[in-house]
Design an enzyme around this catalytic site. Structure first.
Site, mmCIF file in Angstrom:
data_model
loop_
_atom_site.group_PDB
_atom_site.id
_atom_site.type_symbol
_atom_site.label_atom_id
_atom_site.label_comp_id
_atom_site.label_asym_id
_atom_site.label_seq_id
_atom_site.Cartn_x
_atom_site.Cartn_y
_atom_site.Cartn_z
ATOM 1 N N GLU A 102 40.059 31.719 40.055
ATOM 2 C CA GLU A 102 38.876 31.796 39.198
ATOM 3 C C GLU A 102 38.030 30.544 39.395
ATOM 4 O O GLU A 102 38.549 29.475 39.736
ATOM 5 C CB GLU A 102 39.360 31.965 37.753
ATOM 6 N N ASP A 103 36.731 30.681 39.215
ATOM 7 C CA ASP A 103 35.866 29.511 39.334
ATOM 8 C C ASP A 103 35.995 28.604 38.119
ATOM 9 O O ASP A 103 36.265 27.418 38.224
ATOM 10 C CB ASP A 103 34.397 29.916 39.562
ATOM 11 N N ASP A 106 36.043 29.118 30.554
ATOM 12 C CA ASP A 106 35.251 28.594 29.439
ATOM 13 C C ASP A 106 35.951 28.998 28.141
ATOM 14 O O ASP A 106 36.866 28.312 27.690
ATOM 15 C CB ASP A 106 33.824 29.157 29.556
ATOM 16 N N PHE A 155 26.912 23.805 30.524
ATOM 17 C CA PHE A 155 26.742 24.877 31.503
ATOM 18 C C PHE A 155 26.458 24.260 32.866
ATOM 19 O O PHE A 155 25.542 23.457 33.012
ATOM 20 C CB PHE A 155 25.609 25.822 31.086
ATOM 21 N N ARG A 168 24.424 29.379 43.569
ATOM 22 C CA ARG A 168 25.835 29.515 43.976
ATOM 23 C C ARG A 168 26.131 28.755 45.266
ATOM 24 O O ARG A 168 27.262 28.393 45.541
ATOM 25 C CB ARG A 168 26.187 30.986 44.198
#
Ligand code: IMP
Ligand code: MG
Length: 183
Positions: A102-103, A106, A155, A168
């Site tokens: 996973e990146d 959160d 963010f 990205r």
């Protein structure tokens, strides 16, 4: 290669070199832990594709790849808590060693949902590798076996992470200028 920072980026949080060093370290743990095992990397699209590509090239094991695509944000910067599966696995994972790549974690809602979903298919093992996680934001406690960077609850974009599908491709991660949100 240009070392210029994208004009929409207010500040770089983690540099490209720091990311690459961390990935080398994470891959070393994976190589040690899964020695003599067949490993299936399951990437969570789209965010994890950059990380997964770099991580995989440091893994010295007979790995295979699969991907899932989920949507939890739409084009907002807040997790909605609603996880939608846009693309399911191509292969059966029953009895396989699965590493979920996973990146960023959160709220943890996306990964918790995926863990439950994959666990139901009875893999031999199931672990998480996430390049970033936001400190203190997880609604549920979770065990990230291969954690990358702990970041503040801001963010971020870059290195696979987007805002409205942009940024990205940046090799580093950074915080956007308020104007870039259309604010
Ligand atoms: P969670 O369900 O709240 O843990 O959110 C996880 C997903 O939301 C990640 O896989 C990302 O796709 C996206 N996400 C969370 N935080 C960020 C961020 O700071 N920048 C870009 N995408 C993010
Ligand atoms: Mg993601």
């Amino acid at each position: 290669m240009s070392s210029e920072v994208h004009p929409d980026i207010e500040r770089v949080l983690i540099t490209a070199d720091e990311i690459q060093d961390k990935i080398t370290e994470l891959a070393k743990h994976v190589n040690d832990d899964y020695r003599d095992k067949d490993l299936l990397l399951v990437g969570v699209l789209k965010g994890a594709f950059v990380f997964m590509a770099d991580l995989a090239r440091h893994i010295r094991l007979p790995i295979e790849f699969d991907f899932m695509a989920v949507s939890s944000y739409g084009s907002s910067t807040q997790s909605s808590g609603v996880v939608r599966i846009l693309k399911d696995l191509d292969y059966e994972i029953t009895g396989r060693h699965v590493l979920l790549v996973e990146d960023i974690i959160d709220s943890g809602l996306t990964i918790s949902y995926l863990l439950r979903y994959l666990e139901a298919r009875r893999p031999a093992s199931l672990e998480i590798c996430s390049l970033f996680w936001k400190k203190g934001e997880q609604a549920v406690s979770m065990d990230i076996r291969y954690p990358g960077f702990e970041i503040p609850p801001v963010f971020i974009v870059g290195y696979g992470l987007d805002f409205a599908e942009k940024y990205r491709n940046l090799p580093y991660v950074g915080v956007l200028r308020p104007e870039a949100y259309g604010a």
